[in-house]
Design a protein around this motif. Structure first.
Motif, PDB file in Angstrom:
ATOM      1  N   CYS A 185      -6.690   5.685  -1.955  1.00 10.25           N
ATOM      2  CA  CYS A 185      -7.606   4.853  -2.168  1.00 10.25           C
ATOM      3  C   CYS A 185      -8.094   4.893  -3.814  1.00 10.25           C
ATOM      4  O   CYS A 185      -7.863   6.308  -5.143  1.00 10.25           O
TER       5      CYS A 185
ATOM      6  N   TYR B 298      -0.313  -0.968  -6.689  1.00 11.38           N
ATOM      7  CA  TYR B 298      -0.026  -1.372  -5.020  1.00 11.38           C
ATOM      8  C   TYR B 298      -1.904  -1.592  -4.275  1.00 11.38           C
ATOM      9  O   TYR B 298      -1.134  -1.497  -2.525  1.00 11.38           O
ATOM     10  N   TYR B 299      -2.371  -2.141  -4.492  1.00 13.34           N
ATOM     11  CA  TYR B 299      -3.729  -2.821  -4.027  1.00 13.34           C
ATOM     12  C   TYR B 299      -4.654  -3.464  -5.768  1.00 13.34           C
ATOM     13  O   TYR B 299      -3.860  -3.711  -6.416  1.00 13.34           O
TER      14      TYR B 299
ATOM     15  N   ILE C 211     -11.178  -4.603  -1.365  1.00 14.72           N
ATOM     16  CA  ILE C 211     -10.154  -3.946  -1.780  1.00 14.72           C
ATOM     17  C   ILE C 211      -8.805  -4.324  -0.577  1.00 14.72           C
ATOM     18  O   ILE C 211      -8.211  -3.600   0.325  1.00 14.72           O
ATOM     19  N   THR C 212      -7.971  -4.631  -1.242  1.00 13.52           N
ATOM     20  CA  THR C 212      -6.566  -4.909  -0.597  1.00 13.52           C
ATOM     21  C   THR C 212      -5.100  -4.430  -1.148  1.00 13.52           C
ATOM     22  O   THR C 212      -4.486  -3.805  -2.669  1.00 13.52           O
ATOM     23  N   ALA C 213      -4.271  -3.896  -0.201  1.00 16.69           N
ATOM     24  CA  ALA C 213      -3.043  -3.061  -0.788  1.00 16.69           C
ATOM     25  C   ALA C 213      -1.789  -4.662  -0.580  1.00 16.69           C
ATOM     26  O   ALA C 213      -1.888  -5.324  -0.503  1.00 16.69           O
ATOM     27  N   SER C 214      -1.315  -4.151  -1.316  1.00 12.90           N
ATOM     28  CA  SER C 214      -0.300  -4.976  -2.204  1.00 12.90           C
ATOM     29  C   SER C 214       1.077  -4.500  -2.221  1.00 12.90           C
ATOM     30  O   SER C 214       1.117  -2.591  -2.392  1.00 12.90           O
TER      31      SER C 214
ATOM     32  N   GLY D  81       1.107  -1.445  -0.208  1.00 13.20           N
ATOM     33  CA  GLY D  81      -0.156   0.060  -0.193  1.00 13.20           C
ATOM     34  C   GLY D  81       0.393   0.953  -0.158  1.00 13.20           C
ATOM     35  O   GLY D  81       0.545   2.269   0.029  1.00 13.20           O
TER      36      GLY D  81
ATOM     37  N   SER E 156      -8.399  -4.781  -6.359  1.00 15.05           N
ATOM     38  CA  SER E 156      -9.792  -4.175  -6.151  1.00 15.05           C
ATOM     39  C   SER E 156     -10.772  -4.990  -7.052  1.00 15.05           C
ATOM     40  O   SER E 156     -10.508  -5.749  -7.826  1.00 15.05           O
TER      41      SER E 156
ATOM     42  N   LEU F 163      -4.706   3.260   1.027  1.00  9.87           N
ATOM     43  CA  LEU F 163      -4.590   2.292   1.111  1.00  9.87           C
ATOM     44  C   LEU F 163      -4.104   2.166   2.707  1.00  9.87           C
ATOM     45  O   LEU F 163      -4.894   0.739   3.048  1.00  9.87           O
TER      46      LEU F 163
END
Length: 436
Positions: free
Chosen positions: A391, A422-423, A414-417, A368, A425, A400
């Motif tokens: 976001c 960096y996410y 929605i997940t941070a990466s 994120g 969805s 995020l």
């Protein structure tokens, strides 16, 4: 029992020489041949005394046994004297060595003379034993005859037995006197030879003392005539042979009466420090090894070697300088003792908004976050550009890192990466319900 029987026969043989005389008045004649007491054979004749009795006969046997024991002890004493003389001669020869060989020969002659005297005495005893054996039968026959008759004059035979006892005592005293004379001769010979040995030892001791005194005088004269010239400073040796001490360079030459040249202290080699090699050199900080003084060029042996930079630091060697690696805090300094460095380099922990344990293991931005994290050689020993990502469009939330969610009418998450964007969805519109 055999020994007792032999002793009894010997005693009877001696006694019968006197009991078998013709009458109490005709006693055997004692003669001397070469110093030995003998009894003439023609003074004896076979008689048949009528007064022989068993008690007188047993008393005579007892006396003869005593006489035989005295002869045995006499021979043992002579043998002991011979052994003592031989031991004395061996001791004297061992003490004086070849110088008293003639003295030992003289002592050996005395031993031979003593052995000859012993042989003469033993020969005399043997002769008496043979005479006694010859007369034993006569005495036995006479005793048997008188015992059968049962008569006789006990007093007459007792007197004859006493006379025989006196004659035997005289013979024993004579042999004892001869043995004492032989012992005296042997003792005199031993004393004489010991005196000669002592004289020879005294002569040898005097000769040794004289030679020692002469040698001392010669050494004293030699020392008085010798003038010792000391080696120059920082050199060692005797006479013209002087060399520089270890750690000194130079050449010393003998010029006939004195020395020329000098010895100069060698400076400490590279990688070490100190006043000079003779006074002592130590390897510099960051170097391992030692410096030892020698007498051969370059007059030292050095094993000083630069130590490599320790783990967690960078550089070619400790003497050249080492610094803590990027992402490590602390210092590295050289010292003179093992391990020849002092290091406080410590890996810095990963900063906020990053993930990992420390820079030695590696750090990276959190999921994120967009940016990079790098180690640095200066405080705070890292550089970070990690920034929270906003976001995605049409979602609810600010970043995020703080959290984002799907808008109304959408399902999913929605997940941070860690990778761009960096996410991830899964937000999707929800279909209208039925009848709408």
């Amino acid at each position: 029992h055999d020994n007792m029987a032999a002793a009894l026969r010997s005693a009877l043989l001696v006694a019968v020489l006197f009991v078998a005389a013709a009458s109490a008045e005709d006693m055997p004649t004692l003669a001397s041949i070469n110093g030995t007491i003998v009894i003439r054979a023609d003074d004896f004749q076979l008689v048949s005394p009528s007064d022989q009795s068993i008690p007188s006969y047993l008393e005579l046997l007892s006396f003869v046994r005593v006489l035989q024991q005295d002869n045995i002890e006499l021979r043992a004493a002579i043998a002991l004297l011979s052994a003592q003389l031989a031991t004395t001669n061996s001791t004297l020869i061992a003490m004086l060595g070849n110088d008293v060989t003639n003295l030992a020969a003289s002592a050996a002659v005395e031993v031979v003379r003593a052995s000859a005297a012993e042989s003469v005495l033993q020969g005399t005893i043997t002769a008496e034993s043979l005479r006694a054996q010859a007369a034993e039968g006569v005495l036995s026959a006479a005793v048997s005859a008188e015992t059968s008759r049962g008569t006789g004059s006990i007093l007459s035979e007792t007197a004859r037995a006493q006379a025989v006892e006196m004659a035997l005592s005289t013979a024993v005293r004579s042999e004892t006197s001869r043995a004492q004379t032989a012992e005296s001769v042997l003792s005199s010979a031993v004393v004489f030879e010991a005196s000669r040995a002592q004289g020879a030892e005294s002569i040898l001791g005097g000769a040794v003392s004289a030679e020692t005194s002469r040698a001392s005088v010669a050494i004293a004269q030699l020392n008085a005539s010798v003038v010792v010239v000391a080696c120059p400073p920082n050199a060692v040796g005797i006479g013209p042979a002087c060399t520089c001490l270890p750690g000194y360079s130079g050449t010393i030459v003998w010029a006939g009466k004195t020395f020329t040249g000098s010895c100069t202290a060698v400076a400490c080699p590279a990688g070490s420090s100190g006043a000079s090699v003779p006074t002592g050199c130590l390897c510099n900080p960051g170097f391992s090894g030692s410096v030892v003084a020698t007498v051969a060029s370059p007059f030292y042996a050095s094993s000083c070697m630069a130590v490599a930079c320790p783990p967690g630091s960078n550089g070619t060697s400790m003497p050249a300088g080492c610094t803590c690696s990027l992402g490590f805090s602390g210092t590295v300094s050289a010292i003179t003792g093992s391990p020849y460095y002092l290091s406080t380099c410590t890996a810095v922990q990963c900063p906020p908004q990053t993930q990992g344990y420390n820079f030695a293991l590696g750090c990276s931005c959190l999921p994120g976050y967009n940016g990079t994290v790098t180690a640095s050689a200066t405080p705070p020993y890292y550089r970070s550009t990690c920034t929270a990502v906003a976001c995605p469009p049409q979602t609810l939330g600010t970043t995020l890192a703080a959290g984002c969610s799907c808008p109304a009418g959408y399902s999913g998450a929605i997940t941070a990466s860690a990778d761009a964007p960096y996410y991830t969805s899964t937000c999707a519109p929800v279909p209208c319900p039925a009848n709408s």
